[in-house]
Write an enzyme that holds these catalytic residues in place. Structure first.
Site, PDB file in Angstrom:
ATOM      1  CD  GLU A 112      -3.018  -0.938   2.259  1.00 24.15           C
ATOM      2  OE1 GLU A 112      -4.221  -1.034   1.940  1.00 24.15           O
ATOM      3  OE2 GLU A 112      -2.646  -0.721   3.426  1.00 24.15           O
TER       4      GLU A 112
ATOM      5  CB  CYS B 179      -9.090   3.379   6.212  1.00 27.00           C
ATOM      6  SG  CYS B 179      -8.302   2.648   4.763  1.00 27.00           S
TER       7      CYS B 179
END
Length: 640
Positions: A318, A402
């Site tokens: 990520e 998120c």
């Protein structure tokens, strides 16, 4: 308590002090009318609210533990925190007593959950209490605390209700006893940064600067030797080699922060760390932090950032890989990462207006971040590729949700990013229909910004003040705005005579009704990537103002890679699209390779023939809001 040295310090305008309309008003309406409640509903459906209800049995492990020893369920407090923060900001624009009551009920649950010593974390109180503070590297305890602190600050400012703020102050007071260099204290920090910037917000709203000192401690200790994560693993009898990504670069803990010069690791963690560092640099006038941040900024924007302001090309971590590694179709470019870049850029403006940071803030905001939210506020992108074959679409929720509340809270609080306020100066960082109210030199000042930006580059500012008042107004002049012009009360001003770090700084005695007019010519302009970006060789991207444009199949048919953009752009007109929030679509004349005459052959010795064609382009942040289909940002480009 450390002494805070006062210098030229800009702080963001408080959210309630800026009312927005126009472009951002529409997006805020989507958040108020849909996103805010959707976030809470989906948190409830996931089990996050029942997880903090001590009158219900503990839910246990709902999302299984992963090989790294944790689960995304550990982060539930952060998802609830960001959702509460979004709701708080939405209440400024559209009061919603029913939604507010739902948040009050959740706050009551957190109050009952909180331990007597102040500790608060649903996972480590109800599922693994024996693991409290045992694995800061992986388990996100302080990260969750940070998001709940940000929620508490926002909710207090929105409603005046102190309960959640008091809860989080008790937690922060407890942290002051837990973390530090004293006997029995933990000399460490969290693997996922966030607490650093949250504590600065808490200090600013409470006036209690001991929270600033704790934030500074976390920043100063990161990456120092003996390495906290190594020592923690030894104490916990964990295998020193058995952890996610197998490198401290993942969480930017490989070096002391002042020695870091290359942006590495997980993109969101990096952005949150740099945001906290920038806040501390502002509050303490710490040039050593600023110097490190300037080097990191150059490293990111010149070697590792997509043209959309997307960052972090790889799904595997990520985050970041190699310099100039910017694949388009597999771009991860997490929404949260671009949101984090906006946070960092905004905080880099704390020590004074500087176009270098504000231009990138605008670029990341309008493109890499905003694409994460659909126009109706109901669906979301986690990753944001710059090319799609038609299979990439927004989703309703995610096992690690998120991004939805992150982009929602940014949109709902956008006014605070538009302006910076110092003792005797207002800085205009972003353009959009809005009204700022602030205090300068003990007097109330109102600044009205009238514009249809980003569709139109004409912007007008009107000052209202109860009596003549001397202060500076600094207005950003974007680097892309060739032939920009500015007037004061209809009198032209030579830009070169007032430019400072890319801002037109106008210092004078202002009276009510004074007007500043800015004209930023908006024209389609080609953008070419450094030849080291192998994925973009022979291709061109097109921008208009701050917006990256893209081609969609719904407008242009399939086989978008068969389009060839001429070396000299030929204007084919433009059109306002009511079904896309009144966006301006741009048409250009291109050539198109004829794929129909190719036949069944895979290869042949002659290229495809080309025919004249028209190409419609729309803003990248609006793609996938209509019919599904392919999308392309970097288009094949003809040679001179």
């Amino acid at each position: 308590m450390s002494k805070i040295i006062k210098d030229r310090q800009f702080r963001p305008a408080a959210v309630p002090n800026v009312k927005v309309a126009g472009f951002w008003g529409k997006w805020q309406d989507a958040v108020c009318n849909a996103t805010a409640e959707i976030l809470l509903d989906r948190c409830v459906e996931a089990g996050m609210v029942s997880a903090i209800d001590v009158e219900q049995p503990s839910p246990g492990i709902v999302i299984p533990l992963q090989p790294w020893g944790g689960t995304t369920q550990m982060f539930w407090d952060s998802d609830l925190g960001k959702s509460i923060e979004t709701i708080a900001y939405s209440l400024y624009r559209k009061p919603n007593p029913r939604l507010e009551a739902r948040v009050d009920a959740i706050v009551d649950l957190y109050e009952k959950l909180q331990d007597k010593d102040g500790y608060l974390n649903a996972w480590f109180q109800r599922i693994q209490p024996e693991r409290r503070w045992k694995n800061l590297r992986d388990h996100h305890e302080l990260y969750c605390a940070g998001h709940l602190i940000e929620a508490a600050v926002a909710y207090f400012q929105a409603t005046g209700k102190r309960k959640l703020l008091d809860i989080m102050c008790r937690y922060a007071d407890y942290m002051l006893t837990v973390f530090g260099k004293g006997p029995g204290q933990i000399p460490g920090y969290d693997g996922h940064e966030e607490i650093e910037l949250a504590l600065v917000k808490l200090a600013r709203v409470t006036g209690n600067y001991k929270y600033l000192d704790l934030s500074k401690f976390f920043v100063d200790e990161r990456g120092t030797e003996p390495h906290f994560f190594t020592e923690e693993s030894k104490r916990d009898r964990r295998d020193l080699k058995d952890y996610i990504q197998k490198t401290y670069e993942y969480g930017q803990a490989h070096l002391p922060v002042r020695d870091q010069r290359k942006v590495v690791g997980h993109a969101v963690r990096a952005m949150y760390l740099y945001s906290g560092m920038a806040d501390i640099a502002t509050e303490y006038n710490d040039d050593s932090l600023t110097q490190a941040l300037e080097a990191l900024w150059d490293d990111l924007v010149n070697k590792q950032m997509y043209i959309t302001g997307g960052i972090g090309p790889a799904a595997s971590n990520e985050g970041f890989t190699d310099y100039y590694d910017l694949p388009n179709d597999t771009a991860y470019a997490e929404t949260c990462a671009s949101v984090g870049l906006v946070f960092w850029a905004s905080r880099m403006l704390g020590r004074g207006p500087n176009r270098e940071y504000a231009d990138i803030m605008e670029q990341a905001l309008f493109n890499g971040a905003l694409s994460g939210l659909s126009m109706d506020g109901k669906t979301f992108f986690y990753d944001n590729p710059l090319e799609s074959t038609g299979k990439h679409h927004r989703w309703k929720w995610h096992h690690c949700p998120c991004c939805p509340p992150n982009i929602a809270r940014l949109v709902a609080s956008i006014g605070s990013y538009m302006y910076g306020v110092a003792d005797t100066e207002i800085a205009v960082h972003l353009f959009g229909e809005s009204t700022l109210k602030c205090e300068l030199a003990g007097a109330e000042v109102e600044l009205k910004q009238a514009t249809n930006y980003p569709w139109d580059g004409r912007i007008s500012f009107t000052i209202n003040t109860p009596q003549p008042l001397s202060f500076a107004l600094s207005v950003r002049i974007p680097a892309w705005a060739e032939d920009a012009a500015i007037k004061i009360n209809n009198q032209p001003v030579e830009l070169a005579s007032v430019i400072s770090d890319g801002y037109a700084r106008i210092e004078r005695e202002w009276v009510s009704g004074d007007q500043v007019d800015l004209d930023l010519p908006l024209m389609l302009r080609p953008q070419f990537a450094n030849p080291k970006v192998r994925q973009d060789v022979g291709r061109v991207a097109l921008m208009r103002g701050p917006l990256v444009y893209c081609a969609e199949e719904v407008d242009n048919g399939a086989d978008l890679n068969a389009v060839v953009v001429p070396a000299k752009l030929s204007d084919g007109g433009s059109e306002v699209l009511p079904d896309l929030n009144g966006a301006v679509a741009v048409d250009i004349k291109v050539e198109r390779e004829d794929v129909t005459e190719w036949g069944e052959q895979l290869y042949r010795s002659t290229p495809a023939t080309r025919e004249p064609a028209n190409l419609r382009l729309i803003p990248y942040h609006l793609w996938d809001n209509r019919k599904p289909g392919s999308m392309l940002v970097w288009l094949p480009s003809a040679k001179e």
